[in-house]
Design an enzyme around this catalytic site. Structure first.
Site: not given
Length: 268
Positions: A202, A96, A186, A92, A171-172, A90
């Site tokens: 995102c 990394h 991350a 946007d 971020a998830i 899921g």
């Protein structure tokens, strides 16, 4: 049994969470490994597993990604040594890069943890506890998934209503199927933040991105942070802390990793 807790349903969780530290790896390779282990977990062929690592520079697209959130062309990405991968998680577009701790829990939430919102909260809480020892106060913001700090006062979290300059630390993005999870979080520890200029992270234009290093000067060890993440996430998920295996120099073979994970369960 040591580490066993009883949740609100009265069901005791006695499963272990085993972790693999994989070092620095290409995103596309790990994505395929995740998919393989994800199917094995859904089939009950392996137990709950946590992959911990850092990635080579990679921009990933989630299911909700918008093309305008990529700010450079694909040839320009290639010139800078940045890969691009479309995924089934899921969210946007995100980035990394080395210095970022990535955690991929491949776990079964059934029968008594079937709540996506609570699972996302667990991931955010795990990241929060990881940055606290390095002098960063962090928390969450309504309607904005992830972990945030206040750049005006990074050593404490004033709460969502009083945060003056929010910056995103972690971020998830997750995928669930039949209550089995993949992808995860991350967390920017010592990440080169200049790479985030390639995207609208995102899809959020109004707030910036930060790392533990950029906020406090601390330079947390990735491997030590991975071991801490294993302990914290095990606790937050009501799991026993299982084996933590350093496979950073090992080839990524799904069959061999599955056998390794099963050997931990046999020993437990």
């Amino acid at each position: 049994m040591a580490g066993t807790r009883v949740d609100g349903t009265g069901i005791a969780e006695e499963r272990a969470l085993h972790a693999l530290w994989l070092g620095r790896r290409p995103y596309a390779t790990l994505y395929q490994l995740q998919l393989d282990l994800f199917e094995r977990r859904r089939a009950g062929a392996i137990g709950d597993t946590l992959l911990l690592l850092e990635h080579d520079p990679t921009i990933t697209w989630g299911r909700g990604a918008k093309a305008e959130h990529l700010l450079v062309s694909e040839p320009q990405l290639a010139e800078q040594g940045v890969s691009m991968v479309r995924t089934d998680r899921g969210g946007d577009i995100t980035l990394h890069a080395p210095g970022q701790l990535v955690a991929y829990p491949i776990i079964e939430l059934a029968p008594n943890q079937r709540d996506v919102r609570k699972y996302v909260q667990v991931l955010a809480e795990t990241m929060r506890q990881l940055v606290t020892p390095h002098g960063v106060g962090a928390g969450t913001l309504p309607d904005l998934i992830g972990l945030w700090a206040d750049a005006e006062d990074p050593v404490r979290w004033p709460g969502a209503d009083h945060c003056r300059r929010p910056v995103k630390l972690g971020a998830i993005g997750v995928r669930l199927s039949r209550w089995t999870t993949m992808h995860g979080f991350a967390l920017n520890l010592t990440t080169d933040l200049k790479l985030f200029r390639l995207i609208v992270p995102c899809g959020i234009r109004e707030h910036g991105v930060a790392s533990v290093e950029s906020l406090t000067g601390a330079t947390p060890s990735l491997r030590a942070s991975a071991a801490a993440a294993h302990r914290i996430l095990s606790h937050e998920l009501n799991r026993r802390v299982g084996a933590f295996d350093d496979l950073s120099a090992a080839p990524l073979d799904a069959e061999a990793l599955a056998a390794r994970l099963n050997s931990f369960s046999t020993l437990a």
